[in-house]
Design a protein around this motif. Structure first.
Motif, PDB file in Angstrom:
ATOM      1  N   ARG A  86      52.445 110.973  62.225  1.00 18.57           N
ATOM      2  CA  ARG A  86      51.219 110.776  62.985  1.00 18.57           C
ATOM      3  C   ARG A  86      51.522 110.336  64.411  1.00 18.57           C
ATOM      4  NH1 ARG A  86      47.066 113.692  61.632  1.00 18.57           N
ATOM      5  NH2 ARG A  86      46.804 113.130  63.804  1.00 18.57           N
ATOM      6  N   TRP A  87      52.649 109.670  64.619  1.00 16.13           N
ATOM      7  CA  TRP A  87      53.017 109.331  65.995  1.00 16.13           C
ATOM      8  C   TRP A  87      53.223 110.606  66.806  1.00 16.13           C
ATOM      9  CZ3 TRP A  87      53.210 105.621  69.561  1.00 16.13           C
ATOM     10  CH2 TRP A  87      53.940 105.903  70.730  1.00 16.13           C
TER      11      TRP A  87
ATOM     12  N   ALA B 285      49.946 112.364  67.559  1.00 15.72           N
ATOM     13  CA  ALA B 285      49.069 111.704  68.525  1.00 15.72           C
ATOM     14  C   ALA B 285      49.677 111.716  69.917  1.00 15.72           C
ATOM     15  CB  ALA B 285      48.787 110.275  68.076  1.00 15.72           C
ATOM     16  N   TYR B 286      50.993 111.479  69.973  1.00 22.51           N
ATOM     17  CA  TYR B 286      51.664 111.381  71.280  1.00 22.51           C
ATOM     18  C   TYR B 286      52.872 112.304  71.301  1.00 22.51           C
ATOM     19  CZ  TYR B 286      48.748 107.239  71.169  1.00 22.51           C
ATOM     20  OH  TYR B 286      47.675 106.397  71.037  1.00 22.51           O
TER      21      TYR B 286
ATOM     22  N   GLN C  22      56.567 111.985  73.085  1.00 24.97           N
ATOM     23  CA  GLN C  22      56.780 110.660  73.666  1.00 24.97           C
ATOM     24  C   GLN C  22      57.686 109.856  72.746  1.00 24.97           C
ATOM     25  OE1 GLN C  22      53.256 108.609  75.036  1.00 24.97           O
ATOM     26  NE2 GLN C  22      52.257 110.570  75.437  1.00 24.97           N
TER      27      GLN C  22
ATOM     28  N   THR D  21      49.574 121.627  70.801  1.00 29.60           N
ATOM     29  CA  THR D  21      49.250 121.402  72.219  1.00 29.60           C
ATOM     30  C   THR D  21      49.244 122.672  73.070  1.00 29.60           C
ATOM     31  OG1 THR D  21      51.500 120.602  72.276  1.00 29.60           O
ATOM     32  CG2 THR D  21      49.772 118.991  72.698  1.00 29.60           C
TER      33      THR D  21
ATOM     34  N   PRO E 186      42.086 115.744  71.253  1.00 31.19           N
ATOM     35  CA  PRO E 186      41.933 114.296  71.458  1.00 31.19           C
ATOM     36  C   PRO E 186      41.653 113.537  70.160  1.00 31.19           C
ATOM     37  CG  PRO E 186      40.722 115.495  73.128  1.00 31.19           C
ATOM     38  CD  PRO E 186      41.238 116.521  72.169  1.00 31.19           C
TER      39      PRO E 186
ATOM     40  N   ASN F 264      43.335 113.598  67.653  1.00 33.63           N
ATOM     41  CA  ASN F 264      44.596 113.214  67.028  1.00 33.63           C
ATOM     42  C   ASN F 264      44.914 111.739  67.191  1.00 33.63           C
ATOM     43  OD1 ASN F 264      45.646 115.303  65.585  1.00 33.63           O
ATOM     44  ND2 ASN F 264      46.515 116.315  67.379  1.00 33.63           N
ATOM     45  N   ALA F 265      44.657 111.201  68.381  1.00 31.62           N
ATOM     46  CA  ALA F 265      44.992 109.793  68.598  1.00 31.62           C
ATOM     47  C   ALA F 265      44.150 108.925  67.666  1.00 31.62           C
ATOM     48  CB  ALA F 265      44.745 109.416  70.050  1.00 31.62           C
TER      49      ALA F 265
ATOM     50  N   SER G 289      45.458 109.132  64.144  1.00 32.11           N
ATOM     51  CA  SER G 289      46.703 108.391  63.954  1.00 32.11           C
ATOM     52  C   SER G 289      46.449 106.901  63.909  1.00 32.11           C
ATOM     53  CB  SER G 289      47.695 108.727  65.062  1.00 32.11           C
ATOM     54  OG  SER G 289      48.087 110.067  64.927  1.00 32.11           O
ATOM     55  N   TRP G 290      45.578 106.430  64.781  1.00 40.26           N
ATOM     56  CA  TRP G 290      45.281 104.990  64.736  1.00 40.26           C
ATOM     57  C   TRP G 290      44.632 104.637  63.413  1.00 40.26           C
ATOM     58  CZ3 TRP G 290      47.387 101.229  67.210  1.00 40.26           C
ATOM     59  CH2 TRP G 290      48.046 101.516  68.420  1.00 40.26           C
TER      60      TRP G 290
END
Ligand code: HEM
Ligand SMILES: [Cu+2]
Lengths: 578, 196
Positions: free
Chosen positions: A49-50, A53-54, A57, A481, A491, A493-494, A497-498
């Motif tokens: 999930r990290w 979401a990102y 990174q 992406t 968007p 996704n973040a 994940s949270w």
């Protein structure tokens, strides 16, 4: 045997806790091992999930711990994402949910609910557990194989899986061990339920949970061997150079593949799904069984339509063998074949709806006790409902073709297995914990576990349905992406994940509750929930051999709120008043 | 507390635990080999050409092997029947014959395999040989497993006869059922791989 019984106090530590043949100890062994695997599989997903979401990174701290071959500089390599995805799926399904639902709950509860002293084949039962953890260990260790763990998805589709790195071979060996384990278990459950029912316990007096385990065992018995066969063929492809699943003329990275070819990748899909569709019922039926027990107990009412539920679960088990190709509509099958599988898929949805409806109607007019097991059981109903209903469009070709391989599929089946099955299993843990330990878990912490879990589960999975309908593909290491059509929904996704990470935090009250209650929980009587079924006739925790005297059964499983009685429940073993 | 119906039959089901257990196991074996037979059919239908069995395989040898296995099934039943008539020594004789047949089967299989390798025929040579080696190999593993069980029931396992004759008979019966299945699978394998 009789002498053995008197001597059992003197059993060595090894015989008592490691190589025990007592179904209760084996059930607990299964439970602990499966919970650890569930947690592990969950952690793999948290990492994924990290990346979703990102994307690209660096993941602080943990990322750099995972090494240069997986997350150089903390940034996840696509290959590692694939390993995580394949292993999350495999671990959750085969090493987490099934062993917990069948190995743990089935083992502990079924012999008690049918009034038996143990399983029919105690040593086979022990062997089943040892094959299970060995298979699981092989799977987990495969992360350290050259090239890492299996990375061709939990479905291991060839040709990709045939040419994948060594991890795939480990996956196959692990699967063979797990299949052996479940085969032993299945034989044991069916025999136990047929043979060891207490006097008076006819089939239509069995609690619904026992029925669900009975059908599940048949699915495991008959559906797993074809996957074993498929696994053997794939092992041959990988180790002996055969081409069962390799078509002719494969070119890999510009190099023609040195194999005779002539095989069929579709063959694997048939064999795999012949197992894996029944497998989804293996994932859901025990949870339905648990929910039925908890609902009857906490509405203080007989289950509505118990007999229809039993017929439904039998019919469902039978049908689950003739729907598998609905996972394969885009393989180019003919319309006649597709029509057959669409028809069977629509038919099989009927028994699930019967069961769900019966459970919903059981709530009507009940004086419901909202304790923690009941909350999880109640949440199961709409969550499984969403999971089931979102499945219908996947069963029809017109709608499946655009939805296939998108996040919609991921959202659909997770609604079934995560807020569905997992909630059912939590309900079971809270419900039977007093029987296993003689102590009750904290209600406050239980509710603190339930409400955030309920919210965050939906926070993860509902957006998946939206993303999927927008056309975002699954199994993409960056979540899509580069796709124009994905931009509007990325968007989400973040937020998802949270939700996932917060869901992890929401499990802390459970973990605390679990361990603290083992030692410090409130001590309870043999029947703290005032339930009717036989497991509550045994002491909490039940001794070796379970019952002081074998119970005799006089009535059906859910005799709650019978008019003109002193109590609002009549246990199955209580004789009718003369 | 003792587990009921390990030896005696349960009145309402008319069966003992072991009988149910072994039949369930056989059902799973049928599914295992069934999946391989189904794979055979699908692979064969999907191939533009398929060799005849005799192009690669030795039919007379396999015919002998078929006879050997059928005989062993008969001796297995005779062994069980001798126990029913309480004749342990006759049982020993028949069980010994069954194991011997199993061994003969394996020796012939060994010669067949090494002949194939000698000619450079391997599982990787083509799909026909691939399925041939896989299915007969898995079957041979079953013959070995069954023979090991039989050997146990001929050797150390016989001690049970004194203590609990009915339990021993049940065990021999279960081993026999498994052995018949192994035989039956071969009776399908032989025509499918060698003749068709
Ligand atoms: C609540 C916790 C869970 C979360 C947040 C979660 C999340 C995810 C995510 C993000 C993926 C990857 C999708 C992709 O890369 O396309 C995935 C895949 C998968 N999950 Fe879960 N999962 C959870 C629980 C479970 C459970 C309990 C099971 C099974 C019993 C399960 C079975 C699977 C399977 C089989 C896949 C592979 C899907 C595929 O083949 O593409 N998951 N999950
Ligand atoms: Cu399916």
């Amino acid at each position: 045997m009789a002498e053995q019984h008197e001597h059992h106090e003197e059993l060595s530590f090894l015989r008592k806790y490691v190589f025990s043949t007592d179904h209760k100890v084996i059930g607990i062994q299964y439970a602990i091992t499966a919970l650890i695997f569930l947690f592990f599989g969950f952690c793999l997903m948290l990492l994924m999930r990290w990346q979703l979401a990102y994307p690209e990174q660096a993941l602080p701290i943990i990322g750099s711990l995972l090494g240069e071959t997986r997350m150089p500089g903390g940034v996840m390599l696509p290959d590692f994402y694939n390993q995580l995805g394949a292993m999350h799926g495999t671990i959750m399904v085969f090493m987490g949910v099934v062993p917990l639902a069948v190995g743990a709950f089935g083992n502990f509860v079924v012999p008690l609910q049918i009034g038996a002293p143990d399983m029919a084949f105690p040593r086979l039962n022990m062997a089943s557990y040892h094959f299970f953890w060995a298979g699981g260990l092989v799977m987990v260790l495969s992360f350290f194989a050259p090239g890492g763990a299996a990375s061709s998805g939990w479905t291991s589709y060839p040709p990709l899986a045939d040419i994948a790195t060594t991890g795939q071979t480990w996956w196959l060996i692990g699967m063979v061990l797990l299949i052996t384990s479940s085969l032993f278990g299945a034989i044991n459950f069916i025999t136990t339920i047929i043979q060891l029912r207490a006097p008076g316990l006819t089939f239509f007096r069995l609690p619904f949970f026992v029925w669900s385990q009975f059908v599940t065992a048949f699915l495991l018995l008959l559906a797993f061997p074809p996957l074993e066969g498929a696994g053997i063929l794939q092992l041959m492809d990988r180790l002996a150079g055969t081409s069962f699943f390799l078509p002719s003329g494969l070119v890999i990275s510009g190099q023609p593949l040195a194999a005779t070819g002539g095989g069929s990748p579709i063959l694997w899909q048939h064999l795999f799904w012949f197992l894996a569709h029944p497998e989804v019922y293996v994932l859901i039926l025990p949870a339905m069984g648990i929910v039925a027990e908890v609902v009857a107990n906490n509405t203080r009412k007989p289950l509505w339509g118990y007999r229809s539920m039993v017929y439904a679960v039998l019919f469902l088990g039978f049908c689950s063998f003739v729907v598998w190709a609905h996972h394969m509509y885009i393989t180019g099958m003919g319309t006649v074949v597709a029509a057959f599988f669409q028809a069977t898929t629509m038919i099989i949805s009927i028994p699930s709806v019967v069961i769900l409806t019966a459970l919903l109607l059981s709530l009507w007019g009940g004086s419901i006790r909202f304790n923690t097991p009941m909350l999880f059981a109640l949440a199961f109903l709409p969550m499984f409902g969403i999971g089931g209903l979102t499945g219908l469009p996947l069963g029809l070709t017109t709608t499946d073709i655009p939805l296939h391989d998108t996040y919609y599929v991921i959202g659909h089946f997770h609604y079934v297995v995560a807020p569905g099955t997992i909630f059912g299993l939590f309900a079971g843990i809270y419900y039977w914990f007093p029987k296993v330990t003689g102590r009750r878990m904290s209600e406050f912490l239980g509710k603190l576990h339930f409400w955030p879990s309920f919210i965050f589960m939906n926070g993860i999975f509902f957006p998946m349905l939206i993303q999927g309908m927008a056309g975002v593909s699954r199994r993409l290491y960056d979540g899509g992406t580069i796709y124009a059509h994905a931009q509007d929904v990325l968007p989400l996704n973040a937020m998802m994940s949270w939700s996932a990470w917060l869901l992890a935090l929401a499990q802390i009250p459970f973990i605390i509750n679990f361990f603290v209650s083992i030692r410090k929980g409130k001590e309870v009587s043999d029947n703290p929930w005032q339930a009717t079924t036989l497991e509550w006739a045994a002491p909490s925790p039940p001794p070796h051999g379970n019952f002081e005297t074998l119970p005799t059964v006089y009535r059906g499983p859910y005799e709650y709120s019978i008019p003109d009685q002193d109590t609002d429940y009549l246990p199955q073993h209580q004789p009718a008043e003369a | 507390m003792e587990i009921p119906y390990t030896v005696e039959t349960r009145p309402d089901t008319g069966l003992n635990n072991v009988k149910i257990g072994i039949w369930l196991f056989l059902a799973s074996e049928v599914m295992l080999f069934g999946s391989l037979f189904a794979s055979y059919i699908l692979l064969r239908i999907g191939s533009p050409a398929w060799p005849a069995g005799e192009d690669y395989l030795d039919i007379p040898l396999a015919a002998v092997n078929t006879a050997v296995l059928i005989i062993s099934s008969v001796t297995m039943v005779m062994g069980w029947a001798s126990l029913m008539r309480k004749k342990l020594n006759t049982y020993r004789l028949y069980m010994g014959a069954t194991i011997l047949c199993g061994l003969i089967f394996m020796v012939i299989k060994y010669f067949e395999y090494s002949d194939k390798f000698h000619h450079g025929y391997y599982p990787s040579t083509n799909t026909f040989l691939a399925i041939y080696f896989t299915m007969t190999g898995l079957h041979a593993a079953h013959v070995l497993g069954g023979s090991a069980v039989n050997a146990y029931l001929l050797g150390p396992g016989t001690k049970l006869w004194k203590k609990n004759p009915q339990m021993f008979i049940n065990r021999v019966e279960s081993a026999g059922l498994f052995w018949h299945l192994v035989d039956l699978i071969w009776i399908f394998l032989f025509p499918v791989l060698y003749l068709l």
